[in-house]
Each structure stands twice: as C-alpha cells, then as structure tokens.
Design a protein around this motif. Structure first.
Motif, PDB file in Angstrom:
ATOM      1  N   THR A 412       3.597  12.210   7.258  1.00  0.00           N
ATOM      2  CA  THR A 412       2.260  11.650   7.462  1.00  0.00           C
ATOM      3  C   THR A 412       2.180  10.266   6.847  1.00  0.00           C
ATOM      4  O   THR A 412       2.982   9.912   5.982  1.00  0.00           O
ATOM      5  CB  THR A 412       1.205  12.559   6.805  1.00  0.00           C
ATOM      6  N   PRO A 413       1.199   9.467   7.255  1.00  0.00           N
ATOM      7  CA  PRO A 413       1.009   8.152   6.637  1.00  0.00           C
ATOM      8  C   PRO A 413       0.652   8.304   5.156  1.00  0.00           C
ATOM      9  O   PRO A 413       0.003   9.277   4.755  1.00  0.00           O
ATOM     10  CB  PRO A 413      -0.157   7.543   7.427  1.00  0.00           C
ATOM     11  N   PHE A 414       1.063   7.362   4.349  1.00  0.00           N
ATOM     12  CA  PHE A 414       0.735   7.369   2.920  1.00  0.00           C
ATOM     13  C   PHE A 414       0.606   5.925   2.440  1.00  0.00           C
ATOM     14  O   PHE A 414       1.066   4.991   3.099  1.00  0.00           O
ATOM     15  CB  PHE A 414       1.799   8.119   2.105  1.00  0.00           C
ATOM     16  N   ALA A 415      -0.014   5.772   1.284  1.00  0.00           N
ATOM     17  CA  ALA A 415      -0.294   4.438   0.752  1.00  0.00           C
ATOM     18  C   ALA A 415       0.620   4.090  -0.415  1.00  0.00           C
ATOM     19  O   ALA A 415       0.970   4.958  -1.229  1.00  0.00           O
ATOM     20  CB  ALA A 415      -1.750   4.350   0.301  1.00  0.00           C
ATOM     21  N   VAL A 416       0.999   2.825  -0.477  1.00  0.00           N
ATOM     22  CA  VAL A 416       1.745   2.261  -1.607  1.00  0.00           C
ATOM     23  C   VAL A 416       0.893   1.137  -2.192  1.00  0.00           C
ATOM     24  O   VAL A 416       0.377   0.300  -1.454  1.00  0.00           O
ATOM     25  CB  VAL A 416       3.111   1.715  -1.155  1.00  0.00           C
ATOM     26  N   MET A 417       0.739   1.137  -3.509  1.00  0.00           N
ATOM     27  CA  MET A 417      -0.077   0.123  -4.173  1.00  0.00           C
ATOM     28  C   MET A 417       0.767  -0.698  -5.140  1.00  0.00           C
ATOM     29  O   MET A 417       1.635  -0.148  -5.819  1.00  0.00           O
ATOM     30  CB  MET A 417      -1.231   0.759  -4.956  1.00  0.00           C
ATOM     31  N   VAL A 418       0.478  -1.971  -5.210  1.00  0.00           N
ATOM     32  CA  VAL A 418       1.066  -2.865  -6.212  1.00  0.00           C
ATOM     33  C   VAL A 418      -0.079  -3.383  -7.066  1.00  0.00           C
ATOM     34  O   VAL A 418      -1.063  -3.924  -6.539  1.00  0.00           O
ATOM     35  CB  VAL A 418       1.827  -4.032  -5.563  1.00  0.00           C
ATOM     36  N   ALA A 505      -7.735  -6.209 -13.047  1.00  0.00           N
ATOM     37  CA  ALA A 505      -6.543  -5.840 -12.281  1.00  0.00           C
ATOM     38  C   ALA A 505      -6.719  -6.258 -10.833  1.00  0.00           C
ATOM     39  O   ALA A 505      -7.817  -6.185 -10.280  1.00  0.00           O
ATOM     40  CB  ALA A 505      -6.294  -4.343 -12.364  1.00  0.00           C
ATOM     41  N   SER A 506      -5.616  -6.684 -10.248  1.00  0.00           N
ATOM     42  CA  SER A 506      -5.583  -7.007  -8.817  1.00  0.00           C
ATOM     43  C   SER A 506      -4.640  -6.023  -8.147  1.00  0.00           C
ATOM     44  O   SER A 506      -3.501  -5.842  -8.599  1.00  0.00           O
ATOM     45  CB  SER A 506      -5.095  -8.441  -8.598  1.00  0.00           C
ATOM     46  N   ILE A 507      -5.123  -5.369  -7.083  1.00  0.00           N
ATOM     47  CA  ILE A 507      -4.358  -4.305  -6.428  1.00  0.00           C
ATOM     48  C   ILE A 507      -4.184  -4.631  -4.960  1.00  0.00           C
ATOM     49  O   ILE A 507      -5.153  -4.935  -4.254  1.00  0.00           O
ATOM     50  CB  ILE A 507      -5.040  -2.938  -6.576  1.00  0.00           C
ATOM     51  N   GLY A 508      -2.943  -4.583  -4.493  1.00  0.00           N
ATOM     52  CA  GLY A 508      -2.647  -4.715  -3.072  1.00  0.00           C
ATOM     53  C   GLY A 508      -2.173  -3.392  -2.515  1.00  0.00           C
ATOM     54  O   GLY A 508      -1.437  -2.657  -3.200  1.00  0.00           O
ATOM     55  N   ILE A 509      -2.570  -3.062  -1.301  1.00  0.00           N
ATOM     56  CA  ILE A 509      -2.271  -1.747  -0.725  1.00  0.00           C
ATOM     57  C   ILE A 509      -1.610  -1.925   0.637  1.00  0.00           C
ATOM     58  O   ILE A 509      -2.090  -2.699   1.473  1.00  0.00           O
ATOM     59  CB  ILE A 509      -3.555  -0.908  -0.566  1.00  0.00           C
ATOM     60  N   THR A 528       1.839  -8.902  -1.013  1.00  0.00           N
ATOM     61  CA  THR A 528       1.094  -9.957  -0.318  1.00  0.00           C
ATOM     62  C   THR A 528      -0.409  -9.724  -0.440  1.00  0.00           C
ATOM     63  O   THR A 528      -1.184 -10.647  -0.730  1.00  0.00           O
ATOM     64  CB  THR A 528       1.500  -9.989   1.164  1.00  0.00           C
ATOM     65  N   ALA A 529      -0.832  -8.482  -0.238  1.00  0.00           N
ATOM     66  CA  ALA A 529      -2.259  -8.147  -0.346  1.00  0.00           C
ATOM     67  C   ALA A 529      -2.756  -8.358  -1.769  1.00  0.00           C
ATOM     68  O   ALA A 529      -3.892  -8.836  -1.984  1.00  0.00           O
ATOM     69  CB  ALA A 529      -2.476  -6.697   0.088  1.00  0.00           C
ATOM     70  N   MET A 530      -1.908  -8.028  -2.764  1.00  0.00           N
ATOM     71  CA  MET A 530      -2.302  -8.208  -4.164  1.00  0.00           C
ATOM     72  C   MET A 530      -2.505  -9.684  -4.495  1.00  0.00           C
ATOM     73  O   MET A 530      -3.477 -10.070  -5.164  1.00  0.00           O
ATOM     74  CB  MET A 530      -1.234  -7.587  -5.073  1.00  0.00           C
ATOM     75  N   TYR A 531      -1.610 -10.542  -4.010  1.00  0.00           N
ATOM     76  CA  TYR A 531      -1.740 -11.970  -4.291  1.00  0.00           C
ATOM     77  C   TYR A 531      -2.948 -12.572  -3.562  1.00  0.00           C
ATOM     78  O   TYR A 531      -3.530 -13.557  -4.024  1.00  0.00           O
ATOM     79  CB  TYR A 531      -0.457 -12.709  -3.914  1.00  0.00           C
ATOM     80  N   GLU A 532      -3.348 -11.977  -2.473  1.00  0.00           N
ATOM     81  CA  GLU A 532      -4.553 -12.428  -1.787  1.00  0.00           C
ATOM     82  C   GLU A 532      -5.788 -12.133  -2.650  1.00  0.00           C
ATOM     83  O   GLU A 532      -6.732 -12.918  -2.707  1.00  0.00           O
ATOM     84  CB  GLU A 532      -4.662 -11.740  -0.429  1.00  0.00           C
ATOM     85  N   LYS A 538      -9.469 -12.501  -8.082  1.00  0.00           N
ATOM     86  CA  LYS A 538      -8.894 -11.394  -8.861  1.00  0.00           C
ATOM     87  C   LYS A 538      -9.887 -10.242  -8.991  1.00  0.00           C
ATOM     88  O   LYS A 538     -10.912 -10.217  -8.321  1.00  0.00           O
ATOM     89  CB  LYS A 538      -8.434 -11.879 -10.248  1.00  0.00           C
ATOM     90  N   ASN A 539      -9.532  -9.257  -9.847  1.00  0.00           N
ATOM     91  CA  ASN A 539     -10.407  -8.128 -10.172  1.00  0.00           C
ATOM     92  C   ASN A 539     -10.894  -7.404  -8.916  1.00  0.00           C
ATOM     93  O   ASN A 539     -12.096  -7.265  -8.674  1.00  0.00           O
ATOM     94  CB  ASN A 539     -11.608  -8.598 -11.004  1.00  0.00           C
ATOM     95  N   GLY A 540      -9.933  -6.938  -8.114  1.00  0.00           N
ATOM     96  CA  GLY A 540     -10.308  -6.216  -6.911  1.00  0.00           C
ATOM     97  C   GLY A 540      -9.098  -5.620  -6.231  1.00  0.00           C
ATOM     98  O   GLY A 540      -7.990  -5.609  -6.777  1.00  0.00           O
ATOM     99  N   TYR A 541      -9.301  -5.121  -5.029  1.00  0.00           N
ATOM    100  CA  TYR A 541      -8.200  -4.546  -4.258  1.00  0.00           C
ATOM    101  C   TYR A 541      -8.341  -5.001  -2.818  1.00  0.00           C
ATOM    102  O   TYR A 541      -9.414  -5.402  -2.356  1.00  0.00           O
ATOM    103  CB  TYR A 541      -8.204  -3.021  -4.352  1.00  0.00           C
ATOM    104  N   ARG A 542      -7.232  -4.910  -2.109  1.00  0.00           N
ATOM    105  CA  ARG A 542      -7.258  -5.274  -0.691  1.00  0.00           C
ATOM    106  C   ARG A 542      -6.135  -4.558   0.034  1.00  0.00           C
ATOM    107  O   ARG A 542      -5.030  -4.425  -0.490  1.00  0.00           O
ATOM    108  CB  ARG A 542      -7.114  -6.782  -0.524  1.00  0.00           C
ATOM    109  N   LEU A 543      -6.437  -4.111   1.249  1.00  0.00           N
ATOM    110  CA  LEU A 543      -5.405  -3.520   2.092  1.00  0.00           C
ATOM    111  C   LEU A 543      -4.710  -4.630   2.868  1.00  0.00           C
ATOM    112  O   LEU A 543      -5.332  -5.624   3.251  1.00  0.00           O
ATOM    113  CB  LEU A 543      -6.005  -2.517   3.075  1.00  0.00           C
ATOM    114  N   TYR A 544      -3.441  -4.414   3.054  1.00  0.00           N
ATOM    115  CA  TYR A 544      -2.662  -5.389   3.813  1.00  0.00           C
ATOM    116  C   TYR A 544      -3.129  -5.405   5.271  1.00  0.00           C
ATOM    117  O   TYR A 544      -3.539  -4.377   5.826  1.00  0.00           O
ATOM    118  CB  TYR A 544      -1.176  -5.033   3.738  1.00  0.00           C
TER     119      TYR A 544
END
Length: 815
Positions: A412-418, A505-509, A528-532, A538-544
């Motif tokens: 199944t699909p799954f998520a990876v976070m940086v 924290a900055s989180i890319g997914i 890439t999503a984390m650097y965005e 900063k101080n957030g999250y984003r999906l690629y």
C-alpha cells in the motif's frame, strides 16, 4: 694325604668354564636390569611378583656364575662340598637381590637409593661368594688386601651398573637396550671380577679337613649342566620380560592416551556429554554442570531427552533433529540456547560428533560452548553499526534497509518524512557541542512521544536531520496530524544552561509510489518539500508535488547556468537615474545588475540573486558589480560628468565579509573613482547586530564612502541605529509609494519618514515613482529626490549616457 700348614695348594682354571661363567654373569646381570625396569614401572601385586621373580632370577644367575667359577677351579686333589652351605649361599644372594631390587625399583632413583641398592647388591654377591667358598671341605685363608679389593670391586661395579641402567635409561628412552647391555657387561664383570679376585685372595691348606660329610662333585659336567640350565632359565626370563614389556608398552600407551583424553575431557571449558544409542548419558564433564546448573548425580541417571526439556522452546525441534542426524554418522554444527537453573538464557554453539566402532555408530559426543557473551558482543556491534550513538535511533544505513524492505512489500502507499530543526546551528554554536548533543537527545525524545500511538520508524540521519517512515497506509489527514503533533512538541521551550531556547521544525513529506518508487527518490523528494518549507518561513510541513520538482529542476538548471555566466560574460549593468524634482536634473544613479541569458533572455534579479546567495556566488557577482559600476562612473566623470555618485547594493554576505573596507578601497584605487562618489546601499536586516555593523560602517565612512539605507520601513526599523550609525541617506521603499495616492496610512508614513530624515540631516530618496500624482504628493511633503519609472526605467550604460549625461553636460551649471 698330609701336608704342613705352612704350605698351600695352587689351583688351576678351566678356561672354557671361566669364559662360560662370565657369559652366565652378563646374561644374569642383563636379565636383572630388565627386572629393575619392570619393577620401577609396576605397582600393586604385579610389582611384588616382579620383585620375587627378579630376585630369584638374579640370585640364581649370580650363584650359577659363582658355582661354575668354583667348578672351573681345580686343586691337586678332589674337593668335597657341604651342600647345606651351598644352599645357604643361594638363599643369601636371593635375599640380598630382593632387598636391592626393592630399593632401586621404588619411585625416582636418587643418590641415596643408588648407593643403598649398590651396597645391598654388592653385599649379596660378596656374601654368596664367601659362603660358597666356605662350603668347600678344605681349610682356606685369605690375603687381606685382595679380600678387601674383591669387596670394593663388587661395590663400585654394582653401583655403576645400577646407575647406567636407571639414570641414563630414564633420560635416553631410545637407547634402553644398549644401556642395559653395557650395564650388564659391567655388572657381569663386577661379579666375575669379584669372584676371581676373591679366589686369588684364597689360600688352600692341605691336610686339614673341615667336615667329613661333604660331597665330591664331577666338576666339569656339573658346571656345564648348571650353566646351561641357568642360561635357559635366564633366557626364558628375558623372553618373559620382552613379552611383558610389549604388553606393558601397549598398556602404557593406552593408559597415557586414556589420561590425555581424561584430562582433556575433564578440564575442557566446553561442556561434553557422551550419549549411547539408547540416549543414556554415559559420561559428562564439570563444564556441563556449569552451563546448565544441573547436579552431576541427577545427570548421571538421565537420558538426553531430559536435557532437551531445558532447551529454549523455539530451539527444541532444531536441536533434536540435529542430534538424530548425528546418530546417522554425520557431524552436526549449529547454535541453540538453554535455560540455566538460575533462569538465565545461555546461548550455545554445539557440535554433535558420532562415535564409531568398526564403522558402526555406537553413540554421540555433544560438545557445547557458551557463546552468550560473544553473541551479545556481536549484537552490540551490529546495533552500533545500525543505530545512532547519540540518540539510540536507527541510523541512515538502518533506515535505508527498513525503507527498502517496505518498498519490496509493494502493498500500500505510505509516507516518508524528512525533518530538519530550524535554528539548531545557533544553539550548537553558542552553547557548544555538549549542550547541542543534549538538545538533540531531547528532540528525539519529544518526537517519539509525539509518535507514540503510531506505527512509525524514526531515524536520525545526522546533525539535526531526522527521517520518519509511516508503516500505515497513507492517509493525508493522518500524516498531517502527525506532522502537526511533531511541530507542536518541538516548538516547546528547551531549558539549557538556565536559559530557555525556542526552535521550530520544517517537515517535508513524500508518498510511495506517487513521489518515487525507490528509497533515494523518496528521500530526495521529501527533502525538496522540506526545503520549500524553510524557504517560505520554516516551522511547518509540506507534501511533495510535481510543481516543486519542476521548481527544483529549474533552480538547478539556473544554478548551473549561473556558474557559467561569468565565463560567458552574460552579466550587464543597467543604471536608473535619481532625479531632483525641482529642476529634473540627475543627482545620482543606481547600478542594477541584469543577467542576459543565452536562451532565456533577461533573467530577473529576484530569480538569480537568491540562488547566488545560496550557492555563495554572490561574492563573485557583487565584486564584479562594484568594480564595473566604479569603472563606468569614473569613465563618465572623465568624459565631462556630471560629477554625481553611483549607488551599489551590498548583500548581507558581502557586508559581513572580512576586511570589507580594504577590499572596496582597493577597487576604488583600481578604477580611480574618488570614495565620495561611491554610495553603498544596505538593508535594515544588516543592522541587527550593532556591535558588528557599527565597526564596518565607520570603517567605510572614514574613507569618505557614503551609506544609504535601502527599503527603509520594511524591516526591523529602529530609531536607535539611525541615531548612532553613520547613515547619510534613507530610501523610502516602493511598497509605501504604490498606494500613496489612495491610502492615507501610506501617505502619513511617507510624510513621517521624510520629516524624520530631514530632522536627522539625512537625504531622503523615494523610489518606485510612476505617476504624476505620486510625484505631487511627495513634493508636497518636501521630498525632492525621486527614483522611478516616472523619469526613467533602468537603462544600459550607453542609453543612460545619451539620455542623461550628455544633455546635462551641455546645460549651464546651476547651483
């Protein structure tokens, strides 16, 4: 026949019998020495048997030699013998032989034993000889010196013979027969020498009868019969010794082998159990008791099945199958585990060795070694190789393994976070690495708390970067909640060295398989999503997303082209005049860099300047802009002016470079432009640390360089640095000018900035003027210096020269 006492008879010898007597003596001695060796190696009743048999053989052999020697001697008349006395001589020599053999054949030979045994043996020989002489029915006297010499010969030769036989024989095992033969020759010579010396010392006196009951013997016949019978007896004794030695040698080898085996078995650090085909435990060593904690008496009455019950449950079937396979004649090697009686688990490395007799398996050796510590050490090394030493979390290598295993499942699909900690460098640099490590440990703990109800693998990749793998099926809402929980936990204050620190924290997914079907691609896209996120505050999250990928690709291409732009000379300067509104004269000019890309055309500074700052190319670009602007302005001055300053923007990285003032002065010297015609534009963000910026600005203004504060009012505006820092000009940002005609607040702010600048004796320039209405409002507020499209857009050097410099040169100067 009567003779006088003053005369003695002289006898004669049968040479053949004399030689025969020596042979008998040598054979007897050799036989006896063989008995000595056997006695020394025997124990118990066997030793007593060898002692008795050896003493009889020795006594009879020595006596036979003596008696043959006596019979070899003949006097002028026949001599009768007293048979009881002859028998006594035999008994004496046998008894002396027994005592001598008992002493020298007991334990290790020493000097005292050697002397005692030699004296006893010599005493027996001497006593036997002179008692035998006394058996002759004739009066005999002895010459004292020769009598003493005969005794000394017997003593010295006996000790020497025993010494050669026992002492050298124990040190030279490969030469026993030669040593024994040499000892036999010497001992035979001792007996013969003693005998014939004693005979030579004797004087036989005729006419004096000692006893009339003696028996006259046929000397020659009897001598050969006695010698032959003795040699036969001694030969049989030698053969018996030989046979005994052969059996004894085999027994000794078996005994030695048994002792070696027993020593190895009993003292082995590995546990060893012998098991027969009925699974009965035949034998075991102490190591088995240590490994299992079981009592030896209990083990002795059990079968191997009883031991299996202590094997770890998950290992029982494998262990049993390996044991049964070894009974088929195949050595088995494997690892298993057993529970000690004290409850602890003992890891074992086991070898099952089948025991064969006549090619038939009759049992089994089970050899078990405790490898608990080895296994624990290997597990520790394995853990260290796959886990971060600081936090105990899986490291980069282990995370990649887990991620690849998850990808291989293809379920199944799954998520990876940086995840990256914002402002960690500030804590690490200011507090030191020790507190930095403590901070990272606390961060990892908080993340784990935030994830406690989720099936997630958390890893530290290095520094302040963490990665997460969510094993659950991807659900965007669920992943968003996880990311928010982590950000919330991390944003709580950290107490370090009595000070509260705040980080974000900055989180890319990235999501498998949509954002990548392999570990490298997934992590790259999450990164890439984390650097965005970092790029956007900063101080957030984003999906690629694919748009992010396009932006990244675009950025990478621009970066590559930017590095080549210097070689291709694709950069150019445009100049925007600053106009005095009262007479429309140019009073200054701002140099603005443009990138004329070979395929993209003109690239906006808002696009390539951030890339230059991020990659460090801003130093090279800024230096080129500064040098080119100064060169161009010097050229215009030389061509006739007007003598106005050129404004050049400084980046934050340039402003904080070492020896900034010296570097700029060197460019001015190189181009020939006087310092008062260079104006450096800085931003409010560069003023945040007054202890640094004050020194830099003063060093610049001391050389006559002017400082202009660009975009005033948009950053961290502070009246204090306007008061203390050497700033000559304020530039009102275009964001306040854009709506000044319709927004009363913008109009009020602009009027305030102009009034404040005038009271501080600073010049003020309004930029971004595009309409007459904007110009009129500024003029009403007494702002006379204008920059914007209303007068001119940024122009290449030739155009600005023709449009502004040349016309102004032709106008009469006006104060």
């Amino acid at each position: 026949m009567n003779h006088s006492m003053d005369h003695s008879w002289q006898g004669s010898y049968d040479t053949a019998l004399v030689v025969f007597s020596y042979i008998v003596a040598v054979v007897a001695s050799y036989t006896v020495l063989g008995f000595v060796v056997r006695i020394s190696k025997s124990s118990g009743w066997q030793r007593w048997g060898w002692l008795l048999f050896g003493s009889i053989a020795m006594g009879m052999g020595v006596w036979s030699m003596h008696f043959v020697g006596m019979l070899a001697f003949s006097l002028p008349v026949p001599i009768a013998y007293d048979l009881l006395t002859v028998l006594l001589s035999v008994v004496v020599v046998i008894l002396a032989s027994f005592l001598a053999l008992f002493i020298v054949g007991r334990g290790t030979i020493g000097r005292k034993k050697l002397v005692a045994g030699g004296l006893l043996l010599a005493s027996g020989i001497v006593a036997m000889h002179y008692i035998g002489m006394a058996a002759m029915q004739i009066h005999i006297t002895y010459k004292p010196l020769l009598f003493a010499a005969s005794i000394l010969i017997a003593v010295v030769a006996s000790i020497t013979a025993l010494w050669l036989s026992l002492y050298f024989g124990s040190k030279h095992k490969g030469q026993e027969s030669i040593k024994k033969l040499a000892s036999g020759l010497i001992m035979g010579a001792a007996v013969v020498g003693m005998h014939y010396t004693g005979m030579y010392a004797a004087e036989f006196h005729p006419g004096v009868a000692v006893n009339e009951s003696g028996v006259i013997l046929d000397q020659k016949l009897l001598a050969y019969l006695i010698a032959g019978a003795t040699l036969m007896t001694l030969g049989l004794s030698l053969f018996g010794i030989y046979i005994s030695n052969r059996f004894s040698s085999k027994e000794s080898e078996l005994e030695v082998s048994e002792k070696w085996y027993k020593s190895l078995f009993d003292n082995n650090q590995d546990g060893i159990i012998s098991v027969d085909l009925d699974y009965r435990i035949i034998e075991y060593n102490d190591a088995v008791c240590r490994l299992t904690g079981l009592d030896g008496d209990w083990l002795r009455r059990q079968t191997i099945d009883q031991i299996f019950s202590f094997i770890a449950e998950e290992e029982q079937e494998k262990t049993r199958m390996k044991f049964l396979a070894s009974l088929q004649g195949v050595i088995q090697r494997y690892e298993t585990a057993i529970y000690h009686q004290d409850g602890r688990r003992v890891e074992l490395s086991v070898i099952n060795i089948p025991v064969k007799l006549n090619e038939e398996v009759v049992g089994n050796y089970i050899i078990a070694r405790d490898v608990t510590e080895d296994k624990r050490s290997k597990e520790k090394i394995q853990h260290q190789a796959h886990h971060d030493e600081l936090t105990g979390l899986p490291n980069r290598r282990r995370f990649h393994q887990i991620l690849n295993e998850k990808i291989q499942e293809k379920n199944t699909p799954f998520a990876v976070m940086v995840l990256d900690i914002d402002r960690f460098k500030m804590i690490n640099d200011s507090m030191g690495h020790t507190y930095g490590d403590m901070f990272l440990q606390e961060v990892s703990r908080r993340i784990q708390v935030a994830l406690k109800d989720n099936h997630v693998t958390l890893s530290r990749m290095g520094g302040d970067e963490f990665t997460l793998l969510s094993h659950a099926e991807f659900d965007q809402e669920h992943v968003a909640v996880m990311a928010q929980d982590i950000i919330r936990m991390i944003s709580q204050p950290y107490r370090l060295k009595d000070t509260d620190f705040y980080v974000t924290a900055s989180i890319g997914i990235a999501v498998y398989p949509m954002d990548g079907d392999n570990a490298v691609q997934l992590l790259k896209n999450a990164d890439t999503a984390m650097y965005e996120v970092k790029k956007n505050g900063k101080n957030g999250y984003r999906l690629y997303s694919r748009e992010l990928n396009e932006q990244l690709r675009e950025k990478m291409e621009l970066e590559a082209d930017l590095r080549r732009a210097f070689e291709r000379e694709e950069f150019m300067l445009c100049y925007q005049p600053q106009i005095r509104s009262s007479d429309s004269k140019m009073i200054g000019i701002e140099a603005l860099v443009r990138w004329k890309h070979a395929t993209r055309g003109i690239v906006s500074p808002g696009v390539f300047i951030p890339i230059a700052e991020e990659t460090g190319l801003i130093h090279e670009l800024g230096s080129w802009v500064l040098r080119e602007a100064c060169r161009q302005m010097k050229e215009w001055h030389t061509a006739g002016g007007p003598l106005i300053p050129v404004s050049v923007n400084l980046s934050s990285q340039q402003f904080h470079q070492e020896n900034l003032a010296e570097f700029i002065i060197s460019i001015l010297d190189e181009t020939g432009l006087p310092p008062q015609y260079l104006e450096l534009e800085i931003t409010e963000s560069m003023m945040m640390d007054p202890t640094v910026s004050t020194g830099i600005l003063h060093s610049l203004t001391e050389h006559g360089i002017r400082i202009s504060l660009d975009d005033f009012g948009t950053g961290y505006s502070s009246l204090s640095y306007l008061k203390h820092l050497p700033i000559q000009k304020l530039k009102i940002d275009r964001s306040f000018i854009r709506d000044i005609a319709s927004n009363a607040n913008d109009k009020a702010i602009v009027a305030t900035i102009i009034a404040m600048a005038q009271h501080l004796n600073m010049d003020v320039v309004a930029e971004g003027i595009e309409t007459q209405e904007q110009l009129d409002i500024l003029t009403e507020s007494d702002c006379r210096k204008i920059q914007g499209y209303f007068y001119s857009r940024p122009l290449p050097a030739w155009d600005v020269e023709q449009g502004f410099f040349v016309p102004q040169r032709e106008m009469p100067s006006k104060a």
